[in-house]
Design a protein around this motif. Sequence first.
Motif, PDB file in Angstrom:
ATOM      1  N   THR A   1       0.828  -1.205   0.000  1.00  0.00           N
ATOM      2  CA  THR A   1       0.000   0.000   0.000  1.00  0.00           C
ATOM      3  C   THR A   1       0.861   1.253   0.000  1.00  0.00           C
ATOM      4  OG1 THR A   1      -1.768  -1.161   1.189  1.00  0.00           O
ATOM      5  CG2 THR A   1      -1.812   1.244   1.227  1.00  0.00           C
TER       6      THR A   1
ATOM      7  N   SER B   1       2.446   1.610  -3.499  1.00  0.00           N
ATOM      8  CA  SER B   1       1.442   1.966  -4.500  1.00  0.00           C
ATOM      9  C   SER B   1       0.983   3.416  -4.339  1.00  0.00           C
ATOM     10  CB  SER B   1       0.243   1.015  -4.408  1.00  0.00           C
ATOM     11  OG  SER B   1       0.593  -0.282  -4.815  1.00  0.00           O
TER      12      SER B   1
ATOM     13  N   TYR C   1      -6.259   0.324  -2.050  1.00  0.00           N
ATOM     14  CA  TYR C   1      -5.042  -0.480  -2.211  1.00  0.00           C
ATOM     15  C   TYR C   1      -4.909  -1.510  -1.085  1.00  0.00           C
ATOM     16  CZ  TYR C   1      -3.016   2.255  -6.049  1.00  0.00           C
ATOM     17  OH  TYR C   1      -2.759   2.826  -7.266  1.00  0.00           O
TER      18      TYR C   1
END
Length: 273
Positions: free
Chosen positions: A67, A70, A184
């Motif tokens: 996460t 991203s 995410y």
Amino acid sequence: MIIISLTCILPFLHLIALSVSSGHAVDLGQVWFWPVGLDFTVYRYFFENTPALRAFTNSVIITLCGTALSMLATVLTAYPLSRRYLYARKPITTAALFTMLFSGGMIPTYLVMNSLHLTNTYWSLWFGGLISTYNMLIMKSYFESIPGEVVDSAQIDGCGEVQLLMRIILPLSLPMLATLTLFYGVGYWNMFMSVILYISKTNLQNLTVIVQGMLQIQGNFNVSAMDMMQQQEMVSEKLKAVGVMVMVVPMLVVYPILQKYFVKGIMLGSIKG
């Protein structure tokens, strides 16, 4: 609305009741929406006699690191594309949109990961889906919705691009950042197919794969470590309910924390005005 809500709530209550009821009551089909004969033994054995605890740790590592990577990549992609003075802004955005319609395919992607020696590492999971084009476009739209006067005043005061992003844009984008973090996070937590493709070592697999294996076959349980009574308690339906509960509860804990940002972030990110 009440009926629709019940279709979501009642199955979840049924799973909770199954997971904490006695194995005998579950085997006889006596459990519906309320526990019958409280028994938490299966939870203890679920973590002690299966790879679930290690898999849970792997899921946490995959989710947190994935996460973070991203979100970093999404912000660093969406911010330049939101600036109107970026050279070739429209062709780059069109190229990003193209990836939403066509992908490289499963086999070519695996060959790339294998050639880079990323298989059996978490980097294959993180790099394979580092940026969601959909999330990036929502973030881009959100950045574009920030009033130009705010950006102009910051630039007049001497803010460079990095300072503008860190001190002005990101603090004003907390609802969107929280929303995409949730997107995410859920994606990485529930990741299944990518783990199956790229991770063959059992000690690196996440909770989703382990639980799925338990739902299909109970071979992961160390049955030899249990006496006859305990084996009878580990009935199939109860084990399945425990596995699903362990998978779902962490997301249920995180979601209320980010809920206040969720609707606001989606609305502002999808409407440019």
